[in-house]
Motif scaffolding. Structure first.
Motif: not given
Length: 379
Positions: A169, A171, A184, A189, A240
């Protein structure tokens, strides 16, 4: 190239069946320990052609090597060419590799798209978009078509498994290994799972295996595990794990690659790749994944700066890792396969590791190679 490889892989189903039958037989009737360990190794090498009288040739013919990984650039030598020069050259190379293998090889490449593309335009291949581009558009049909084109290219070149897609992810967009390289599909998700599933379906359409990575999640990190310790203890989130859970539930995880990330709350001693808690407890038991686990490159700084090769091998075995990846690109050790075989032999002889542990990984690998055989049998 296609006919020679097809003849070889056409025998794999029969070979696998015979090998599986030996598992319940006596140790004397089973493959040797060294032969099984050879199948657990995936190594990188230098050169654009295959030479039987070379470290790689010995690894394949004497060591029963399970797989190789291809790179476009030689990092250790800082040279722009390593294994790939052109399509015709790569077809010849992969055909020669398979012709010398007792059991068909995994021929792996990181072909994620965008900046992480070994089949680069400078070698005559078309440009590809990044995972982030697919994620922003969020059109599974478009992603599947793009991945199918990548898969068809890999198939034509003799590759069998793509070390992709990334399901980390995003993030932390400033993550130097993931976010900044647009590896990514996104931070959500749902988006990541949807796009990863489309990417995997595209590869499968072309007869190429996929490997999702980097478990349990590398997207929140602030540094690069290629260079050293990567601590995600305060940045990682359980969400994750969601792409892994969903893709495993849907039967789309051909293989899972580990991350060399450290999380004190999950294992206070070692990175995920070496963890007897993170992989067995979370990936195997909690998520229910029963397939092949591939380590990320064990020569990366996060591993080699803190662990000897013996420690690395032992901990990987305790962590239920099936394939040990040595890229030989960050540092070059062409006979590392032989050292690993000797280390495992010593661990088994000292009753530190059981033979059945090696057999377990060997069986998983042969089952995945049987699927590779089915893919190749489509045409």
């Amino acid at each position: 190239m296609g006919k020679r490889f097809a003849r070889k892989v056409g025998l794999l189903g029969m070979v696998v069946g015979l090998l599986m039958a030996t598992v319940t037989a006596s140790a004397a009737a089973s493959p040797s320990l060294e032969a099984m360990v050879g199948q657990m190794l995936m190594i990188g090498f230098r050169g654009t052609t295959f030479e039987a009288k070379s470290p790689l040739g010995e690894a394949i013919t004497e060591g029963n090597l399970g797989g190789v990984v291809l790179y476009g650039r030689d990092v250790a030598l800082n040279k722009p060419m390593r294994n790939i020069r052109s399509a015709a050259q790569l077809q010849a190379l992969t055909a020669d590799l398979q012709d010398h293998a007792r059991i068909p090889l995994f021929i792996a490449v990181d072909e994620e798209g965008g900046q992480v593309s070994r089949l680069a335009p400078r070698f005559g291949f078309p440009e590809t978009v990044t995972a982030a581009t697919w994620g922003r558009r969020n059109d599974p049909a478009w992603t599947r078509r793009g991945a199918r084109a990548i898969g068809q290219r890999l198939r034509n070149l003799g590759c069998t498994i793509n070390l992709a897609p990334v399901v980390d992810l995003n993030t932390n967009p400033d993550n130097p290994a993931i976010g900044k390289l647009e590896r990514s599909f996104g931070a959500n998700p749902d988006t990541v799972t949807r796009q990863a599933a489309a990417f995997i379906h595209g590869l499968h359409d072309a007869g190429i295996l996929a490997c999702i990575k980097h478990f349990p999640g590398h997207g929140s990190a602030y540094n690069d595990s290629h260079l050293g310790l990567t601590d995600i203890s305060t940045t990682w989130s359980p969400k994750e794990l969601e792409p892994y859970k969903r893709l495993v539930d849907r039967g789309l995880a051909d293989a899972v690659m580990t991350a060399h990330v450290f999380h004190a709350g999950l294992d206070p001693k070692v990175p995920a790749t070496l963890s007897a808690e993170i992989i067995p407890d979370i990936l195997r038991r909690e998520i229910g994944y029963e397939g092949v686990v591939i380590s990320d490159d064990l020569q990366m700084g996060a591993i080699r700066q803190s662990f000897s090769l013996r420690q690395t091998v032992r901990r990987c075995l305790e962590a239920d890792v099936d394939i040990f990846l040595f890229g030989n690109n960050l540092e070059y050790e062409p006979f590392v396969w032989r050292r690993v075989q000797r280390i495992v032999r010593d661990l088994v002889d000292q009753n530190i590791v059981s033979r059945s542990r090696i057999e377990r990984s060997y069986e998983r690998i042969q089952r995945l190679k049987e699927r590779m055989d089915l893919f190749q049998g489509r045409s």
